[in-house]
Design a protein around this motif. Structure first.
Motif, mmCIF file in Angstrom:
data_model
loop_
_atom_site.group_PDB
_atom_site.id
_atom_site.type_symbol
_atom_site.label_atom_id
_atom_site.label_comp_id
_atom_site.label_asym_id
_atom_site.label_seq_id
_atom_site.Cartn_x
_atom_site.Cartn_y
_atom_site.Cartn_z
ATOM 1 N N GLU A 1 -2.144 -2.890 -11.503
ATOM 2 C CA GLU A 1 -1.920 -3.836 -10.414
ATOM 3 C C GLU A 1 -0.501 -3.652 -9.892
ATOM 4 O OE1 GLU A 1 -1.922 -7.132 -7.785
ATOM 5 O OE2 GLU A 1 -3.478 -5.808 -8.545
ATOM 6 N N ARG B 1 -10.898 -5.010 -6.212
ATOM 7 C CA ARG B 1 -10.351 -3.655 -6.153
ATOM 8 C C ARG B 1 -9.128 -3.524 -7.055
ATOM 9 N NH1 ARG B 1 -12.086 -0.713 -1.391
ATOM 10 N NH2 ARG B 1 -13.395 -2.061 -0.122
ATOM 11 N N LEU C 1 -7.071 5.363 -5.959
ATOM 12 C CA LEU C 1 -6.512 4.258 -5.189
ATOM 13 C C LEU C 1 -7.614 3.284 -4.792
ATOM 14 C CD1 LEU C 1 -3.736 3.456 -3.946
ATOM 15 C CD2 LEU C 1 -4.436 4.685 -1.900
ATOM 16 N N GLU C 2 -7.359 1.987 -4.948
ATOM 17 C CA GLU C 2 -8.293 0.933 -4.528
ATOM 18 C C GLU C 2 -9.693 1.133 -5.121
ATOM 19 O OE1 GLU C 2 -7.691 -1.838 -2.532
ATOM 20 O OE2 GLU C 2 -5.568 -1.345 -2.570
ATOM 21 N N LYS D 1 0.815 -1.224 0.000
ATOM 22 C CA LYS D 1 0.000 0.000 0.000
ATOM 23 C C LYS D 1 0.848 1.273 0.000
ATOM 24 C CE LYS D 1 -4.433 -1.449 1.766
ATOM 25 N NZ LYS D 1 -5.009 -1.460 0.442
ATOM 26 N N GLN E 1 1.700 1.793 -3.578
ATOM 27 C CA GLN E 1 0.475 2.127 -4.308
ATOM 28 C C GLN E 1 0.126 3.598 -4.136
ATOM 29 O OE1 GLN E 1 -2.434 -0.458 -2.573
ATOM 30 N NE2 GLN E 1 -1.850 -2.220 -3.807
ATOM 31 N N ARG F 1 -13.055 0.257 -6.549
ATOM 32 C CA ARG F 1 -13.880 -0.937 -6.366
ATOM 33 C C ARG F 1 -14.690 -1.237 -7.626
ATOM 34 N NH1 ARG F 1 -16.152 -4.194 -2.506
ATOM 35 N NH2 ARG F 1 -15.648 -3.110 -0.613
ATOM 36 N N ASP G 1 -5.821 -1.728 -7.845
ATOM 37 C CA ASP G 1 -4.878 -1.016 -6.980
ATOM 38 C C ASP G 1 -4.840 0.473 -7.298
ATOM 39 O OD1 ASP G 1 -4.219 -3.312 -5.582
ATOM 40 O OD2 ASP G 1 -2.437 -3.722 -6.777
ATOM 41 N N CYS G 2 -4.803 0.817 -8.588
ATOM 42 C CA CYS G 2 -4.822 2.221 -8.999
ATOM 43 C C CYS G 2 -5.467 2.322 -10.376
ATOM 44 C CB CYS G 2 -3.406 2.794 -9.043
ATOM 45 S SG CYS G 2 -3.359 4.558 -9.469
#
Length: 112
Positions: free
Chosen positions: A50, A39, A30-31, A16, A19, A33, A41-42
């Motif tokens: 990823e 999720r 970020l994250e 994290k 990230q 959904r 990652d970015c």
């Protein structure tokens, strides 16, 4: 949870950390959904990215391709190279597959 703590102990920083720095720098979300609860990652304007430590290079490929398919963005992987040149073999493996499937690859290191 026990396994997570043990694996994190082997790294200088948690995933994290990398990230957040990279995603902030690339003006991404970020994250992010997805509808199925997964999720990204970015998520940037162009890429679904990823993040993985170098030894997990193979896992990053499938996740990046899945996230790209779900978002309509291009697939991307940021390979976390905490061991510098020792992680180079994993980068070569990742890049050889990424070239075949149109996956953008970036690297990051603790000092970046």
């Amino acid at each position: 949870m026990i396994g997570t703590g043990a694996s994190q102990a082997a790294h200088l920083y948690p995933e994290k950390h990398y990230q957040k720095l990279w995603c902030d720098d690339h003006k991404g979300v970020l994250e992010f959904r997805l509808q199925d609860g997964a999720r990204v990652d970015c998520l940037t304007d162009e890429y679904a990215v990823e993040f993985d430590f170098a030894t997990k290079w193979a896992e990053s490929i499938g996740q990046a391709l899945y996230y790209a398919g779900m978002t309509g963005k291009r697939p991307g992987v940021v390979l976390i190279m905490e061991r510098g040149d020792d992680d180079g073999r994993y980068l070569k493996r990742l890049q050889s597959v990424a070239d075949q499937y149109g996956i953008q690859v970036w690297t990051t290191r603790p000092e970046e």
